[in-house]
Design an enzyme around this catalytic site. Structure first.
Site, short mmCIF file in Angstrom:
data_model
loop_
_atom_site.label_atom_id
_atom_site.label_comp_id
_atom_site.label_asym_id
_atom_site.label_seq_id
_atom_site.Cartn_x
_atom_site.Cartn_y
_atom_site.Cartn_z
N ARG A 169 0.82 -1.23 0.00
CA ARG A 169 0.00 0.00 0.00
C ARG A 169 0.85 1.27 0.00
NH1 ARG A 169 -5.70 -0.30 1.42
NH2 ARG A 169 -6.36 -2.28 0.57
N ASP A 197 -6.72 -2.45 -7.72
CA ASP A 197 -7.29 -3.12 -6.55
C ASP A 197 -7.55 -4.58 -6.89
OD1 ASP A 197 -8.38 -2.27 -3.75
OD2 ASP A 197 -9.74 -3.79 -4.50
N TYR A 231 -15.13 -10.94 -0.66
CA TYR A 231 -15.85 -9.68 -0.92
C TYR A 231 -17.08 -9.91 -1.79
CZ TYR A 231 -12.00 -7.29 1.30
OH TYR A 231 -11.08 -6.88 2.23
N ARG A 273 -3.41 6.89 0.69
CA ARG A 273 -3.89 8.09 1.37
C ARG A 273 -2.95 8.73 2.38
NH1 ARG A 273 -9.28 5.14 2.78
NH2 ARG A 273 -7.61 3.61 2.96
N ARG A 320 -6.87 12.30 -5.57
CA ARG A 320 -8.17 11.73 -5.21
C ARG A 320 -9.24 12.80 -4.97
NH1 ARG A 320 -11.30 9.43 -4.30
NH2 ARG A 320 -11.46 8.03 -2.55
#
Ligand code: CP3
Length: 347
Positions: A28, A77, A153, A32, A41
């Site tokens: 990652r 992703d 998911y 963010r 973003r």
């Protein structure tokens, strides 16, 4: 054997003797915690960012420019595979959500395996755009989710604490569960191959939720698909990494899985992991600093990094990484200190 590489990350993946410090990248690493990512973003949604190759390449390169990591991981992703199979996923605040969870036999039968290069060509394009801008010494990592983690998911419809639907499917309808895992595996194999053709120097398979199943169910229902996945990729010469979080009890299965390298989370040491893998002291591994250590003071972090590297008895085949993804509250400056500490370490 793989052809000789000039990239330290690939050399380490191939178990070569390096003269310098261990190569470093972070799970990652684009995201963010970086102000330059948040700036992008603010203008574009996460889904749009993943689907726009020039923008995805830009955020892939952000941490490389800032920290000069030894590897870049393509910005995307794991859930693009779910989407391509016909189970669209969105990313509102609070995490991924499936439009319609996949729960029944009919739901599973309705999923169709598309041509990977067509359905996921935008990721391959992002790899090509990134590769053209990447320093020669930096490796480019492609990735996908492991079949079980992607299925979690799709079946749960989003994040879960108990994995009730996923486990029920596996315990009570193992045939249907296997059908679902098989479809994900089939697309994922073609997708990872397409990523390598588009320039990925290595691929990583993320199995974040491997630990939620009893070991016997993992072995009987999930492992055969992982074996198929890596068997399909066995002619490739690039490193093929498997990473399961919080699952040291599954490390012995790596021997039969067919991957060429393993990620290690923070629950055990690198030496212990290599013992459990049973593939010898130089088997390539990457890990395993607890990302929470990047939230505290710099001195403690530096001490723990030094202790971690000093504790790795055999430096061949060792790559520095975190035990899981960097936490979004991490200050970018402490990552500068982390890279400095790793690069200061001697063999
Ligand atoms: O820098 C990199 O590591 C490459 C990009 C990457 C992302 N997701 C970007 C992302 C990678 C390798 C992943 C993998 C991924 N995605 C995993 C496996 C690894 C892991 O972290 O366990 C999983 C389980 C997912 C599913 C997923 N995607 C979740 C649970 C979430 C929401 C949680 C969160 O962190 O917000 C996402 C969204 C996501 N994927 C973000 C990023 C940067 C945040 C999106 C945003 O900008 O708002």
């Amino acid at each position: 054997m793989s052809t000789k590489s000039t990239k330290p990350f690939i050399q380490a993946c191939n178990g070569e003797n390096l003269s310098g410090p261990p190569p470093i990248w972070m799970m990652r690493q684009a995201g963010r915690y970086l102000p330059e990512y948040r700036e992008v973003r603010a203008k574009i949604s996460f889904e749009e960012l993943c689907r726009t190759p020039e923008m995805a390449a830009e955020v892939t390169l952000q941490p490389i420019r800032r920290y000069d990591f030894d590897a870049a991981i393509i910005f995307s992703d794991i859930l693009v595979v779910s989407d391509a199979l016909g189970c669209p996923i969105h990313f509102p605040k609070g995490g991924p959500k499936a439009e319609k969870p996949v729960r029944t036999k009919a739901d599973i039968e309705a999923l169709t395996v598309p041509n990977a290069k067509e359905a996921l060509g935008y990721v391959c394009d992002a790899l090509r755009v990134t590769k053209a801008q990447l320093p020669e010494s930096t490796a480019l990592i492609g990735f996908a989710g492991a079949p079980l983690t992607v299925a979690s998911y799709m079946v749960e419809g989003g994040a879960s604490k108990t994995f009730t639907y996923l486990k029920s499917l596996i315990f009570h309808s193992p045939k249907e569960a296997s059908q679902l895992l098989g479809k994900i595996t089939s697309l994922t194999a073609a997708y990872l191959r397409a990523q390598v053709e588009a320039g990925a120097d290595a691929v990583q398979v993320f199995d974040t939720w491997a630990s939620v199943l009893p070991k016997a169910d993992y072995r009987d229902v999930v492992l055969p698909h992982l074996k198929n996945l890596f068997a399909e990729l066995s002619d490739l010469t690039v490193p093929r990494i498997y990473f399961a979080k919080g699952a040291p009890h599954l490390l012995p299965y790596i021997k039969e899985m067919g991957c060429t390298m393993s990620g290690v989370d923070w629950s055990i040491t690198i030496d212990e992991a290599r013992d459990m893998l049973g593939l010898g002291p130089t088997f390539p591994v990457q890990g395993n600093l607890d990302p929470v250590l990047l939230l505290g003071d710099e001195g403690t972090m530096r001490k723990r990094v030094r202790a971690l590297i000093d504790g790795v008895s055999e430096k061949r085949g060792y790559i520095f990484n975190l035990g899981h993804g960097i936490i979004k509250e991490t200050k970018p400056e402490i990552v500068t200190a982390l890279v400095d500490e790793v690069r200061k370490s001697t063999r």
